[in-house]
Structures are given as C-alpha cells and as structure tokens.
Design a protein around this motif. Structure first.
Motif, short mmCIF file in Angstrom:
data_model
loop_
_atom_site.label_atom_id
_atom_site.label_comp_id
_atom_site.label_asym_id
_atom_site.label_seq_id
_atom_site.Cartn_x
_atom_site.Cartn_y
_atom_site.Cartn_z
N ARG A 1 0.84 -1.21 0.00
CA ARG A 1 0.00 0.00 0.00
C ARG A 1 0.87 1.25 0.00
O ARG A 1 0.56 2.23 -0.69
N TRP A 2 1.97 1.25 0.74
CA TRP A 2 2.88 2.40 0.76
C TRP A 2 3.39 2.68 -0.65
O TRP A 2 3.41 3.83 -1.10
N MET A 3 3.80 1.62 -1.36
CA MET A 3 4.31 1.82 -2.73
C MET A 3 3.23 2.37 -3.65
O MET A 3 3.48 3.31 -4.40
N VAL A 4 2.04 1.80 -3.58
CA VAL A 4 0.93 2.27 -4.42
C VAL A 4 0.59 3.72 -4.09
O VAL A 4 0.36 4.54 -4.98
N ASP A 5 0.57 4.05 -2.81
CA ASP A 5 0.25 5.42 -2.40
C ASP A 5 1.25 6.43 -2.94
O ASP A 5 0.91 7.59 -3.16
N HIS A 6 2.48 6.01 -3.18
CA HIS A 6 3.53 6.91 -3.66
C HIS A 6 3.70 6.85 -5.18
O HIS A 6 4.52 7.59 -5.73
N ALA A 7 2.98 5.97 -5.84
CA ALA A 7 3.13 5.79 -7.29
C ALA A 7 1.90 6.31 -8.03
O ALA A 7 0.82 6.43 -7.46
N SER A 8 2.10 6.60 -9.30
CA SER A 8 0.97 7.02 -10.14
C SER A 8 0.33 5.85 -10.86
O SER A 8 -0.77 5.97 -11.40
N MET A 9 1.00 4.69 -10.88
CA MET A 9 0.46 3.48 -11.49
C MET A 9 1.19 2.27 -10.93
O MET A 9 2.23 2.42 -10.28
N THR A 10 0.64 1.07 -11.20
CA THR A 10 1.26 -0.18 -10.76
C THR A 10 1.37 -1.13 -11.94
O THR A 10 0.43 -1.26 -12.72
N ILE A 11 2.53 -1.78 -12.04
CA ILE A 11 2.70 -2.88 -12.98
C ILE A 11 2.83 -4.14 -12.14
O ILE A 11 3.71 -4.23 -11.27
N GLY A 12 1.92 -5.09 -12.36
CA GLY A 12 1.90 -6.32 -11.58
C GLY A 12 2.22 -7.53 -12.44
O GLY A 12 1.75 -7.64 -13.57
N PHE A 13 3.03 -8.42 -11.87
CA PHE A 13 3.41 -9.66 -12.53
C PHE A 13 2.94 -10.84 -11.66
O PHE A 13 3.74 -11.48 -10.98
N PRO A 14 1.63 -11.10 -11.65
CA PRO A 14 1.14 -12.21 -10.81
C PRO A 14 1.42 -13.56 -11.46
O PRO A 14 1.45 -13.69 -12.68
N ASN A 15 1.62 -14.56 -10.62
CA ASN A 15 1.74 -15.93 -11.10
C ASN A 15 0.32 -16.40 -11.43
O ASN A 15 -0.57 -16.35 -10.57
N ALA A 16 0.13 -16.83 -12.65
CA ALA A 16 -1.21 -17.25 -13.10
C ALA A 16 -1.78 -18.38 -12.24
O ALA A 16 -2.99 -18.53 -12.15
N ALA A 17 -0.91 -19.15 -11.59
CA ALA A 17 -1.36 -20.26 -10.75
C ALA A 17 -1.73 -19.81 -9.34
O ALA A 17 -2.14 -20.63 -8.52
N GLU A 18 -1.59 -18.52 -9.03
CA GLU A 18 -1.89 -17.99 -7.69
C GLU A 18 -3.00 -16.94 -7.79
O GLU A 18 -2.72 -15.74 -7.85
N PRO A 19 -4.27 -17.38 -7.83
CA PRO A 19 -5.36 -16.42 -8.02
C PRO A 19 -5.57 -15.45 -6.85
O PRO A 19 -6.17 -14.40 -7.02
N THR A 20 -5.07 -15.81 -5.69
CA THR A 20 -5.09 -14.88 -4.55
C THR A 20 -3.67 -14.77 -4.04
O THR A 20 -3.03 -15.76 -3.72
N SER A 21 -3.16 -13.56 -4.01
CA SER A 21 -1.78 -13.35 -3.60
C SER A 21 -1.59 -11.89 -3.22
O SER A 21 -2.48 -11.06 -3.43
N GLY A 22 -0.43 -11.58 -2.69
CA GLY A 22 -0.09 -10.20 -2.38
C GLY A 22 -0.08 -9.34 -3.63
O GLY A 22 -0.42 -8.15 -3.59
N THR A 23 0.32 -9.93 -4.75
CA THR A 23 0.32 -9.19 -6.01
C THR A 23 -1.10 -8.77 -6.39
O THR A 23 -1.34 -7.61 -6.74
N TRP A 24 -2.03 -9.70 -6.31
CA TRP A 24 -3.42 -9.36 -6.63
C TRP A 24 -3.99 -8.36 -5.63
O TRP A 24 -4.73 -7.46 -6.00
N GLN A 25 -3.63 -8.48 -4.35
CA GLN A 25 -4.07 -7.51 -3.35
C GLN A 25 -3.56 -6.12 -3.73
O GLN A 25 -4.29 -5.14 -3.64
N THR A 26 -2.30 -6.05 -4.18
CA THR A 26 -1.72 -4.77 -4.57
C THR A 26 -2.41 -4.20 -5.80
O THR A 26 -2.72 -3.00 -5.86
N LEU A 27 -2.67 -5.05 -6.78
CA LEU A 27 -3.36 -4.59 -7.99
C LEU A 27 -4.78 -4.13 -7.67
O LEU A 27 -5.25 -3.12 -8.21
N ASP A 28 -5.47 -4.85 -6.78
CA ASP A 28 -6.82 -4.43 -6.38
C ASP A 28 -6.78 -3.10 -5.63
O ASP A 28 -7.63 -2.23 -5.86
#
Length: 148
Positions: free
Chosen positions: A107-134
């Motif tokens: 959340r700190w990174m997203v709050d300081h950024a103007s956009m996010t690029i996420g590289f989620p593992n397709a086999a992990e439908p719930t993860s910290g990456t998806w939480q960050t993208l959401d």
C-alpha cells in the motif's frame, strides 16, 4: 516524472531468466525514464531490480516491510549488486514480517506511485500481487497486469 510501483510473485522458477528479461523489456522498457518503487523481496522484485539497474536510466526506490537484513539472501544480494543505482532504500521497520506487514509495504508503494505494474503468477489467483493490484484500482490509479 511518472512513478511506478512494481508488484509480482516470488515464485519465478517456472520460467527461464531470459523470459523475464523479455517481459521486462516489453512492459517496463516503455517506462524506463520513470521512478520505480520495488518491494525488495525475492522473485519479481529482485529480477526487475536487476533488470532496471542494468537496462534503464530509471530512478529506483526499494521498499522493505522491515529491514533489508531481514530479506532472503537472494534479495539482499540483488540490492547490494545494484546499490549504486538505487536512489533510496526505505525500511518500514515492521515489528513482525507477516502478511499485514507486506500488505502495508505494498500500500505504501501504491500510495507513492501514479500506477502499478503487476506480474502475478497465473497459478496464484489470490496473492499479495493481486491484493496490490486491487488496491491500485481502488485508488483509481492505472494498473498493467502481466501474468507470469
């Protein structure tokens, strides 16, 4: 200057290193003049840090939930190898490195950024990456999703 948070899976062994270089060239390359916020962990964080340090003029900030010394050895080594290219290392000094500490870092990174690029593992439908993208979407910020 555009600011970009990068989030991604720690599980990257299912692809060859050259595959990640191609993905980074394709999806990070167009933003090479940006300021990147990276999580300082194993996997995508470390791989993208190494790629950006070698292949771009980007400003780089590494953000860790606790301290750099608490990161896994490969992540510490990536930070050490690229230290001269890192503009800033931010240690959030979480008391315990649990899921909530990593979510706070994201959340700190997203709050300081103007956009996010996420590289989620397709086999992990719930993860910290998806939480960050959401969280990025909830903030009304653009996100680029590159499944790995």
């Amino acid at each position: 200057m555009r600011t970009v948070a990068i989030s991604g899976t720690r599980n990257t062994g299912h692809r060859a290193p050259d595959d990640y270089a191609i993905l980074f060239m394709t999806y990070l390359g167009p933003f090479a003049e940006s300021h990147f916020y990276l999580g300082g962990a194993s996997g995508i964080d470390s791989l993208s840090l190494l790629w950006l340090a070698e292949n771009s003029a980007a400003e780089i900030t590494v953000v860790v939930p606790g301290t750099v010394d608490q990161q896994l050895s490969d992540a510490r080594q990536a930070i050490a190898r690229t230290r001269e290219r890192i503009k800033e290392v931010i240690e959030l000094n979480a008391g315990e490195l649990d899921t909530s500490a990593y979510h706070a870092r994201n959340r700190w990174m997203v709050d300081h950024a103007s956009m996010t690029i996420g590289f989620p593992n397709a086999a992990e439908p719930t993860s910290g990456t998806w939480q960050t993208l959401d969280y990025t979407a909830q903030q009304g910020k653009p996100r680029l999703i590159v499944p790995v």
